[in-house]
Design a protein around this motif. Structure first.
Motif, PDB file in Angstrom:
ATOM      1  N   SER A 203      16.646   7.047   0.722  1.00 33.89           N
ATOM      2  CA  SER A 203      15.565   6.296   1.348  1.00 33.89           C
ATOM      3  C   SER A 203      14.643   5.694   0.298  1.00 33.89           C
ATOM      4  N   LEU A 204      14.275   6.476  -0.691  1.00 31.59           N
ATOM      5  CA  LEU A 204      13.421   5.975  -1.781  1.00 31.59           C
ATOM      6  C   LEU A 204      14.120   4.840  -2.532  1.00 31.59           C
ATOM      7  N   ALA A 205      15.404   5.005  -2.794  1.00 26.86           N
ATOM      8  CA  ALA A 205      16.161   3.956  -3.490  1.00 26.86           C
ATOM      9  C   ALA A 205      16.215   2.689  -2.644  1.00 26.86           C
ATOM     10  N   GLY A 206      16.390   2.853  -1.342  1.00 28.29           N
ATOM     11  CA  GLY A 206      16.431   1.704  -0.448  1.00 28.29           C
ATOM     12  C   GLY A 206      15.111   0.948  -0.416  1.00 28.29           C
ATOM     13  N   VAL A 207      14.012   1.682  -0.419  1.00 24.93           N
ATOM     14  CA  VAL A 207      12.692   1.049  -0.448  1.00 24.93           C
ATOM     15  C   VAL A 207      12.513   0.298  -1.766  1.00 24.93           C
ATOM     16  N   ARG A 208      12.898   0.921  -2.859  1.00 25.88           N
ATOM     17  CA  ARG A 208      12.793   0.248  -4.162  1.00 25.88           C
ATOM     18  C   ARG A 208      13.647  -1.011  -4.204  1.00 25.88           C
ATOM     19  N   LEU A 209      14.867  -0.910  -3.687  1.00 21.13           N
ATOM     20  CA  LEU A 209      15.765  -2.068  -3.665  1.00 21.13           C
ATOM     21  C   LEU A 209      15.165  -3.192  -2.823  1.00 21.13           C
ATOM     22  N   GLY A 210      14.676  -2.846  -1.647  1.00 24.38           N
ATOM     23  CA  GLY A 210      14.092  -3.849  -0.766  1.00 24.38           C
ATOM     24  C   GLY A 210      12.861  -4.517  -1.361  1.00 24.38           C
ATOM     25  N   LEU A 211      11.955  -3.716  -1.909  1.00 21.45           N
ATOM     26  CA  LEU A 211      10.744  -4.287  -2.506  1.00 21.45           C
ATOM     27  C   LEU A 211      11.077  -5.092  -3.755  1.00 21.45           C
ATOM     28  N   GLY A 212      11.993  -4.587  -4.554  1.00 21.84           N
ATOM     29  CA  GLY A 212      12.397  -5.313  -5.754  1.00 21.84           C
ATOM     30  C   GLY A 212      12.992  -6.661  -5.421  1.00 21.84           C
TER      31      GLY A 212
ATOM     32  N   SER B 124       0.823  -1.212   0.000  1.00 18.39           N
ATOM     33  CA  SER B 124       0.000   0.000   0.000  1.00 18.39           C
ATOM     34  C   SER B 124       0.860   1.266   0.000  1.00 18.39           C
ATOM     35  N   TYR B 125       0.236   2.370  -0.348  1.00 19.71           N
ATOM     36  CA  TYR B 125       0.900   3.667  -0.275  1.00 19.71           C
ATOM     37  C   TYR B 125       1.346   3.941   1.163  1.00 19.71           C
ATOM     38  N   GLU B 126       0.489   3.600   2.123  1.00 19.60           N
ATOM     39  CA  GLU B 126       0.803   3.860   3.523  1.00 19.60           C
ATOM     40  C   GLU B 126       2.065   3.110   3.956  1.00 19.60           C
ATOM     41  N   LEU B 127       2.206   1.860   3.510  1.00 16.54           N
ATOM     42  CA  LEU B 127       3.399   1.083   3.852  1.00 16.54           C
ATOM     43  C   LEU B 127       4.650   1.703   3.239  1.00 16.54           C
ATOM     44  N   VAL B 128       4.573   2.061   1.965  1.00 11.89           N
ATOM     45  CA  VAL B 128       5.735   2.659   1.295  1.00 11.89           C
ATOM     46  C   VAL B 128       6.101   3.975   1.978  1.00 11.89           C
ATOM     47  N   LYS B 129       5.100   4.776   2.304  1.00  4.51           N
ATOM     48  CA  LYS B 129       5.346   6.059   2.974  1.00  4.51           C
ATOM     49  C   LYS B 129       6.039   5.826   4.322  1.00  4.51           C
ATOM     50  N   GLU B 130       5.561   4.836   5.076  1.00  5.22           N
ATOM     51  CA  GLU B 130       6.164   4.506   6.366  1.00  5.22           C
ATOM     52  C   GLU B 130       7.629   4.090   6.201  1.00  5.22           C
ATOM     53  N   LEU B 131       7.920   3.278   5.197  1.00  3.66           N
ATOM     54  CA  LEU B 131       9.287   2.829   4.947  1.00  3.66           C
ATOM     55  C   LEU B 131      10.190   3.995   4.547  1.00  3.66           C
ATOM     56  N   VAL B 132       9.684   4.860   3.673  1.00  2.21           N
ATOM     57  CA  VAL B 132      10.475   6.021   3.231  1.00  2.21           C
ATOM     58  C   VAL B 132      10.765   6.944   4.416  1.00  2.21           C
ATOM     59  N   LEU B 133       9.743   7.224   5.210  1.00  2.00           N
ATOM     60  CA  LEU B 133       9.935   8.103   6.367  1.00  2.00           C
ATOM     61  C   LEU B 133      10.887   7.474   7.386  1.00  2.00           C
ATOM     62  N   SER B 134      10.844   6.169   7.533  1.00  2.27           N
ATOM     63  CA  SER B 134      11.762   5.487   8.440  1.00  2.27           C
ATOM     64  C   SER B 134      13.210   5.706   7.999  1.00  2.27           C
ATOM     65  N   GLY B 135      13.455   5.615   6.707  1.00  3.89           N
ATOM     66  CA  GLY B 135      14.797   5.861   6.191  1.00  3.89           C
ATOM     67  C   GLY B 135      15.245   7.292   6.416  1.00  3.89           C
ATOM     68  N   ILE B 136      14.338   8.225   6.154  1.00  4.10           N
ATOM     69  CA  ILE B 136      14.660   9.644   6.355  1.00  4.10           C
ATOM     70  C   ILE B 136      14.927   9.917   7.838  1.00  4.10           C
TER      71      ILE B 136
ATOM     72  N   SER C 288      16.040   7.927   9.935  1.00  2.00           N
ATOM     73  CA  SER C 288      17.280   7.249  10.328  1.00  2.00           C
ATOM     74  C   SER C 288      18.518   7.964   9.807  1.00  2.00           C
ATOM     75  N   GLY C 289      18.301   9.094   9.114  1.00  2.00           N
ATOM     76  CA  GLY C 289      19.428   9.904   8.678  1.00  2.00           C
ATOM     77  C   GLY C 289      19.779   9.810   7.204  1.00  2.00           C
ATOM     78  N   PHE C 290      19.033   9.022   6.445  1.00  4.13           N
ATOM     79  CA  PHE C 290      19.291   8.927   5.012  1.00  4.13           C
ATOM     80  C   PHE C 290      18.612  10.084   4.292  1.00  4.13           C
ATOM     81  N   SER C 291      19.159  10.481   3.155  1.00  2.77           N
ATOM     82  CA  SER C 291      18.494  11.496   2.343  1.00  2.77           C
ATOM     83  C   SER C 291      17.210  10.900   1.799  1.00  2.77           C
ATOM     84  N   ALA C 292      16.312  11.747   1.349  1.00  2.00           N
ATOM     85  CA  ALA C 292      15.052  11.263   0.765  1.00  2.00           C
ATOM     86  C   ALA C 292      15.338  10.379  -0.438  1.00  2.00           C
ATOM     87  N   ARG C 293      16.276  10.800  -1.285  1.00  8.98           N
ATOM     88  CA  ARG C 293      16.601  10.033  -2.487  1.00  8.98           C
ATOM     89  C   ARG C 293      17.166   8.646  -2.129  1.00  8.98           C
TER      90      ARG C 293
END
Length: 76
Positions: free
Chosen positions: A48-57, A27-39, A41-46
């Protein structure tokens, strides 16, 4: 080049990721939660988004392609 993403850009990218993985029940809510968790945790937004894509992929066997900028930010 400005490396800082706006809130609208982050939301747009988050929605695109959620749309791509919706067929797996992601869901969008899950992806948003994962992205915000990365941010938060100190990662840049870009990164964090890449990390979520890598993990889901990896989880769902989808191929994700990353720009040199995404790789550089993710690796520091």
């Amino acid at each position: 080049m400005n490396n800082i993403m706006t809130a609208k850009e982050i939301e747009t990218e988050t929605r695109l990721i959620a749309k791509r993985y919706a067929k797996y029940g992601v869901s969008y809510e899950l992806v948003k939660e994962l992205v915000l968790s990365g941010i938060n945790s100190g990662f840049s937004a870009r990164a964090s988004l890449a990390g979520v894509r890598l993990g889901l992929g990896t989880e769902y066997g989808e191929h994700e392609y990353f720009s040199p900028q995404e790789v550089a930010e993710s690796l520091g």
